[in-house]
Motif scaffolding. Sequence first.
Motif, mmCIF file in Angstrom:
data_model
loop_
_atom_site.group_PDB
_atom_site.id
_atom_site.type_symbol
_atom_site.label_atom_id
_atom_site.label_comp_id
_atom_site.label_asym_id
_atom_site.label_seq_id
_atom_site.Cartn_x
_atom_site.Cartn_y
_atom_site.Cartn_z
ATOM 1 N N PHE A 142 -6.245 -7.003 0.631
ATOM 2 C CA PHE A 142 -7.363 -6.179 1.089
ATOM 3 C C PHE A 142 -8.345 -7.001 1.939
ATOM 4 O O PHE A 142 -9.124 -6.453 2.694
ATOM 5 C CB PHE A 142 -8.115 -5.569 -0.100
ATOM 6 C CG PHE A 142 -7.330 -4.518 -0.834
ATOM 7 C CD1 PHE A 142 -7.279 -3.221 -0.360
ATOM 8 C CD2 PHE A 142 -6.655 -4.829 -2.001
ATOM 9 C CE1 PHE A 142 -6.562 -2.244 -1.026
ATOM 10 C CE2 PHE A 142 -5.931 -3.860 -2.675
ATOM 11 C CZ PHE A 142 -5.880 -2.564 -2.194
ATOM 12 N N GLN A 143 -8.291 -8.335 1.783
ATOM 13 C CA GLN A 143 -9.181 -9.225 2.526
ATOM 14 C C GLN A 143 -8.494 -9.845 3.743
ATOM 15 O O GLN A 143 -9.060 -10.688 4.420
ATOM 16 C CB GLN A 143 -9.700 -10.335 1.599
ATOM 17 C CG GLN A 143 -10.499 -9.813 0.421
ATOM 18 C CD GLN A 143 -11.780 -9.124 0.837
ATOM 19 O OE1 GLN A 143 -12.522 -9.644 1.654
ATOM 20 N NE2 GLN A 143 -12.040 -7.954 0.281
ATOM 21 N N VAL A 187 -6.438 3.229 -3.736
ATOM 22 C CA VAL A 187 -5.978 1.926 -4.238
ATOM 23 C C VAL A 187 -7.023 0.822 -4.054
ATOM 24 O O VAL A 187 -7.008 -0.151 -4.798
ATOM 25 C CB VAL A 187 -4.626 1.500 -3.616
ATOM 26 C CG1 VAL A 187 -3.534 2.496 -3.976
ATOM 27 C CG2 VAL A 187 -4.716 1.265 -2.130
ATOM 28 N N VAL A 188 -7.920 0.974 -3.086
ATOM 29 C CA VAL A 188 -8.907 -0.086 -2.842
ATOM 30 C C VAL A 188 -9.834 -0.260 -4.048
ATOM 31 O O VAL A 188 -10.348 -1.347 -4.288
ATOM 32 C CB VAL A 188 -9.700 0.164 -1.537
ATOM 33 C CG1 VAL A 188 -10.765 1.226 -1.724
ATOM 34 C CG2 VAL A 188 -10.306 -1.120 -1.007
ATOM 35 N N THR A 189 -10.019 0.795 -4.831
ATOM 36 C CA THR A 189 -10.910 0.708 -5.993
ATOM 37 C C THR A 189 -10.153 0.613 -7.320
ATOM 38 O O THR A 189 -10.776 0.648 -8.376
ATOM 39 C CB THR A 189 -11.867 1.917 -6.032
ATOM 40 O OG1 THR A 189 -11.095 3.112 -6.035
ATOM 41 C CG2 THR A 189 -12.834 1.884 -4.882
ATOM 42 N N ASP A 190 -8.827 0.473 -7.281
ATOM 43 C CA ASP A 190 -8.051 0.327 -8.524
ATOM 44 C C ASP A 190 -8.526 -0.872 -9.337
ATOM 45 O O ASP A 190 -8.648 -0.798 -10.549
ATOM 46 C CB ASP A 190 -6.551 0.167 -8.231
ATOM 47 C CG ASP A 190 -5.858 1.483 -7.963
ATOM 48 O OD1 ASP A 190 -6.472 2.544 -8.177
ATOM 49 O OD2 ASP A 190 -4.692 1.443 -7.520
ATOM 50 N N MET A 235 -5.850 -5.355 -13.571
ATOM 51 C CA MET A 235 -5.258 -5.000 -12.296
ATOM 52 C C MET A 235 -4.032 -4.141 -12.569
ATOM 53 O O MET A 235 -3.231 -4.461 -13.431
ATOM 54 C CB MET A 235 -4.898 -6.285 -11.558
ATOM 55 C CG MET A 235 -4.053 -6.111 -10.374
ATOM 56 S SD MET A 235 -3.706 -7.610 -9.423
ATOM 57 C CE MET A 235 -4.259 -8.949 -10.386
ATOM 58 N N THR A 236 -3.904 -3.088 -11.824
ATOM 59 C CA THR A 236 -2.720 -2.243 -11.985
ATOM 60 C C THR A 236 -1.543 -2.935 -11.331
ATOM 61 O O THR A 236 -1.691 -3.721 -10.403
ATOM 62 C CB THR A 236 -2.941 -0.859 -11.339
ATOM 63 O OG1 THR A 236 -3.132 -1.043 -9.953
ATOM 64 C CG2 THR A 236 -4.118 -0.146 -11.946
ATOM 65 N N GLU A 237 -0.376 -2.631 -11.831
ATOM 66 C CA GLU A 237 0.834 -3.234 -11.269
ATOM 67 C C GLU A 237 0.973 -2.897 -9.789
ATOM 68 O O GLU A 237 1.311 -3.739 -8.983
ATOM 69 C CB GLU A 237 2.074 -2.748 -12.035
ATOM 70 C CG GLU A 237 2.181 -3.304 -13.430
ATOM 71 C CD GLU A 237 2.339 -4.809 -13.456
ATOM 72 O OE1 GLU A 237 3.074 -5.346 -12.615
ATOM 73 O OE2 GLU A 237 1.730 -5.453 -14.317
#
Length: 168
Positions: free
Chosen positions: A39-40, A24-27, A1-3
Amino acid sequence: MTESTAEYTAPQLIAMDDEDFAEVVTDDLKYTASHSSPFQDPEVIRRTLTALIEHLWYIDSVIAKRAEDPNCSAEVYQKTIAFRRHLIASIDLTERRLTWLDGHNSRLVSLWKQHLHDVLDQIAGSAEDALLDEMTIPFPTGPLSLRAWREIRNVKDPSRVVKQEMAV
């Protein structure tokens, strides 16, 4: 996971423009599909699902191009296919959660309707009976008086009819 992905909140995601959100949704798809992910969040989940599906369309076009590209290695092609599978799993989890949320909301609506019906039963035949004609419920097809709404519900389910009404 990216910061950066871990630090987003639902209000920040809502405020993002579509291009940034799609990025960002697909990071980190595992994080995106996690039940605790912003996102949820009920306010964001539909947007998340839309962005994931749009990304699936994009990945499908990338796969088609890579399948025809003689310079694309088998390893790169297989990684793209693996990403697509992960993306589909994230879409599936998001759709399931959305279905559950919608079901939960419809249960709440049903409970509120039943509560309103119970209150209207108390008002009907009392000194405040005129309120049933004065107050309306806004529907897309036009306002409906509380009395008309109550009568429709009684026709749909005769077990709701209060005993004293049946005697009349």
